[in-house]
Motif scaffolding. Structure first.
Motif, PDB file in Angstrom:
ATOM      1  N   GLN A  37      69.175  51.963  24.499  1.00 12.69           N
ATOM      2  CA  GLN A  37      70.636  51.895  24.403  1.00 12.69           C
ATOM      3  C   GLN A  37      71.210  52.334  25.743  1.00 12.69           C
ATOM      4  O   GLN A  37      70.778  53.346  26.302  1.00 12.69           O
ATOM      5  CB  GLN A  37      71.103  52.845  23.291  1.00 12.69           C
ATOM      6  N   GLN A  38      72.181  51.573  26.242  1.00 18.90           N
ATOM      7  CA  GLN A  38      72.756  51.892  27.538  1.00 18.90           C
ATOM      8  C   GLN A  38      74.275  51.906  27.455  1.00 18.90           C
ATOM      9  O   GLN A  38      74.892  50.904  27.071  1.00 18.90           O
ATOM     10  CB  GLN A  38      72.312  50.884  28.606  1.00 18.90           C
ATOM     11  N   PHE A  39      74.858  53.033  27.840  1.00 14.68           N
ATOM     12  CA  PHE A  39      76.320  53.144  27.939  1.00 14.68           C
ATOM     13  C   PHE A  39      76.735  52.842  29.373  1.00 14.68           C
ATOM     14  O   PHE A  39      75.944  53.031  30.319  1.00 14.68           O
ATOM     15  CB  PHE A  39      76.770  54.542  27.511  1.00 14.68           C
ATOM     16  N   PRO A  40      77.970  52.370  29.560  1.00 13.61           N
ATOM     17  CA  PRO A  40      78.425  52.009  30.919  1.00 13.61           C
ATOM     18  C   PRO A  40      78.249  53.148  31.910  1.00 13.61           C
ATOM     19  O   PRO A  40      78.582  54.301  31.635  1.00 13.61           O
ATOM     20  CB  PRO A  40      79.908  51.683  30.699  1.00 13.61           C
ATOM     21  N   GLY A  41      77.688  52.809  33.049  1.00 13.06           N
ATOM     22  CA  GLY A  41      77.509  53.794  34.113  1.00 13.06           C
ATOM     23  C   GLY A  41      76.323  54.722  33.917  1.00 13.06           C
ATOM     24  O   GLY A  41      76.109  55.620  34.738  1.00 13.06           O
ATOM     25  N   LYS A  42      75.573  54.493  32.868  1.00 13.14           N
ATOM     26  CA  LYS A  42      74.397  55.337  32.581  1.00 13.14           C
ATOM     27  C   LYS A  42      73.139  54.489  32.561  1.00 13.14           C
ATOM     28  O   LYS A  42      73.177  53.275  32.413  1.00 13.14           O
ATOM     29  CB  LYS A  42      74.556  56.030  31.222  1.00 13.14           C
ATOM     30  N   GLY A  43      71.997  55.169  32.691  1.00 14.75           N
ATOM     31  CA  GLY A  43      70.738  54.469  32.526  1.00 14.75           C
ATOM     32  C   GLY A  43      70.417  54.296  31.053  1.00 14.75           C
ATOM     33  O   GLY A  43      70.966  54.988  30.196  1.00 14.75           O
TER      34      GLY A  43
ATOM     35  N   GLN B  84      72.598  38.680  49.675  1.00 13.60           N
ATOM     36  CA  GLN B  84      73.597  38.830  48.628  1.00 13.60           C
ATOM     37  C   GLN B  84      72.967  38.857  47.246  1.00 13.60           C
ATOM     38  O   GLN B  84      73.449  39.568  46.345  1.00 13.60           O
ATOM     39  CB  GLN B  84      74.651  37.730  48.734  1.00 13.60           C
ATOM     40  N   GLU B  85      71.865  38.149  47.065  1.00 13.47           N
ATOM     41  CA  GLU B  85      71.217  38.129  45.751  1.00 13.47           C
ATOM     42  C   GLU B  85      70.522  39.449  45.414  1.00 13.47           C
ATOM     43  O   GLU B  85      70.053  39.637  44.288  1.00 13.47           O
ATOM     44  CB  GLU B  85      70.191  36.979  45.668  1.00 13.47           C
ATOM     45  N   ASP B  86      70.468  40.354  46.401  1.00 12.08           N
ATOM     46  CA  ASP B  86      69.907  41.676  46.124  1.00 12.08           C
ATOM     47  C   ASP B  86      70.915  42.585  45.427  1.00 12.08           C
ATOM     48  O   ASP B  86      70.557  43.671  44.956  1.00 12.08           O
ATOM     49  CB  ASP B  86      69.461  42.365  47.426  1.00 12.08           C
ATOM     50  N   SER B  87      72.165  42.146  45.354  1.00 17.57           N
ATOM     51  CA  SER B  87      73.203  42.951  44.701  1.00 17.57           C
ATOM     52  C   SER B  87      72.848  43.142  43.228  1.00 17.57           C
ATOM     53  O   SER B  87      72.646  42.173  42.495  1.00 17.57           O
ATOM     54  CB  SER B  87      74.563  42.272  44.823  1.00 17.57           C
ATOM     55  N   ALA B  88      72.770  44.396  42.821  1.00 17.83           N
ATOM     56  CA  ALA B  88      72.340  44.730  41.458  1.00 17.83           C
ATOM     57  C   ALA B  88      72.402  46.246  41.304  1.00 17.83           C
ATOM     58  O   ALA B  88      72.690  46.972  42.260  1.00 17.83           O
ATOM     59  CB  ALA B  88      70.913  44.246  41.197  1.00 17.83           C
ATOM     60  N   VAL B  89      72.104  46.694  40.089  1.00 16.05           N
ATOM     61  CA  VAL B  89      71.903  48.123  39.860  1.00 16.05           C
ATOM     62  C   VAL B  89      70.402  48.379  39.886  1.00 16.05           C
ATOM     63  O   VAL B  89      69.638  47.719  39.177  1.00 16.05           O
ATOM     64  CB  VAL B  89      72.490  48.569  38.511  1.00 16.05           C
ATOM     65  N   TYR B  90      69.994  49.311  40.709  1.00 14.19           N
ATOM     66  CA  TYR B  90      68.586  49.660  40.813  1.00 14.19           C
ATOM     67  C   TYR B  90      68.365  50.961  40.049  1.00 14.19           C
ATOM     68  O   TYR B  90      68.957  51.992  40.358  1.00 14.19           O
ATOM     69  CB  TYR B  90      68.171  49.793  42.286  1.00 14.19           C
ATOM     70  N   LEU B  91      67.526  50.868  39.038  1.00 11.64           N
ATOM     71  CA  LEU B  91      67.277  51.986  38.138  1.00 11.64           C
ATOM     72  C   LEU B  91      65.887  52.561  38.366  1.00 11.64           C
ATOM     73  O   LEU B  91      64.918  51.829  38.522  1.00 11.64           O
ATOM     74  CB  LEU B  91      67.383  51.531  36.684  1.00 11.64           C
ATOM     75  N   CYS B  92      65.819  53.860  38.358  1.00 13.53           N
ATOM     76  CA  CYS B  92      64.556  54.572  38.444  1.00 13.53           C
ATOM     77  C   CYS B  92      64.297  55.249  37.107  1.00 13.53           C
ATOM     78  O   CYS B  92      65.239  55.700  36.432  1.00 13.53           O
ATOM     79  CB  CYS B  92      64.623  55.603  39.563  1.00 13.53           C
ATOM     80  N   GLY B 109      71.169  55.135  38.063  1.00 11.63           N
ATOM     81  CA  GLY B 109      71.087  53.954  38.899  1.00 11.63           C
ATOM     82  C   GLY B 109      71.887  54.029  40.189  1.00 11.63           C
ATOM     83  O   GLY B 109      72.765  54.878  40.369  1.00 11.63           O
ATOM     84  N   THR B 110      71.539  53.114  41.094  1.00 10.84           N
ATOM     85  CA  THR B 110      72.297  52.889  42.321  1.00 10.84           C
ATOM     86  C   THR B 110      72.864  51.482  42.258  1.00 10.84           C
ATOM     87  O   THR B 110      72.103  50.518  42.136  1.00 10.84           O
ATOM     88  CB  THR B 110      71.415  53.036  43.569  1.00 10.84           C
TER      89      THR B 110
END
Lengths: 114, 115
Positions: A37-43, B84-92, B109-110
């Protein structure tokens, strides 16, 4: 074969209603199926998970139904609440030697109207 | 820290520039993952680190992407010559890495925007 297909892309439910999100997979080696589950702005955060040796798992208002023969599984949210509004991802992975590398579905954006 | 920490939270860069994204996993977690989340898309696996083992780089989309993990803790994802296609949220994400099918703990995320 590594894909997990999720539907619908978006879902609007009235408060108190049942939200149902479906996922399908091809790889029969998958044997772990979590929902995040993901809320906006969160992982994303783990919500509930199931192994294929059971057909259903329930935790509070959240239930996973699993159909091994159809290679499908679904998330049911009973008595949906506005606070459940979020994006839901199904996922799958292979346990033996599994590195935790999950294959995620495309996500479902759920909106629960008051 | 209490959770997985990522920095910066937002990064705007120009096409062709290099960027570095940082991830600080939960203390004691030996497994670390990078995922990419594009608008309207699911989470795309990029790379996985487990202890001192060779990383699983099978998800990196091109040789412009690389990642390292120093001292078994902090990880840096580097994207060279951004497009430009690299634009995204990068999650760890990180996990204890002791058993299969463990719960992953994600950072916030970033958000990368390539102009």
């Amino acid at each position: 074969q590594q894909q997990v297909k999720q539907s619908p892309q978006s879902l609007i439910v009235q408060k108190g209603g049942i939200s149902i999100i479906n996922c399908a997979y091809e790889n029969t080696a998958f044997d772990y199926f979590p929902w995040y589950q993901q809320f906006p702005g969160k992982g994303p955060a783990l919500l509930i998970a199931i192994r294929p040796d059971v057909s259903e798992k329930k935790e509070g208002r959240f239930t996973i139904s699993f159909n091994k023969s159809a290679k499908q599984f679904s998330l049911h949210i009973m008595d949906s609440q506005p606070g459940d509004s979020a994006t839901y991802f199904c996922a799958a992975s292979v346990a033996p030697g599994n590195t935790g590398k999950l294959i995620f579905g495309q996500g479902t954006t759920l909106q629960v109207k008051p | 820290g209490a959770g997985v920490s990522q920095s910066p939270s937002n990064k705007v860069t120009e096409k062709g520039k290099d960027v570095e994204l940082r991830c600080d996993p939960i203390s004691g977690h030996t497994a670390l993952y990078w995922y990419r989340q594009s608008l309207g898309q699911g989470l795309e696996f990029l790379i996985y680190f487990q202890g001192n083992s060779a990383p699983d780089k099978s998800g990196l989309p091109s040789d412009r992407f690389s990642a390292e993990r120093t001292g078994g803790s902090v990880s840096t994802l580097t994207i060279q010559r951004t497009q430009q296609e690299d634009s995204a949220v990068y999650l760890c994400a990180s996990s204890f890495g002791r058993t299969a099918n463990e719960k992953l703990f994600f950072g916030s995320g970033t958000q990368l925007s390539v102009l």
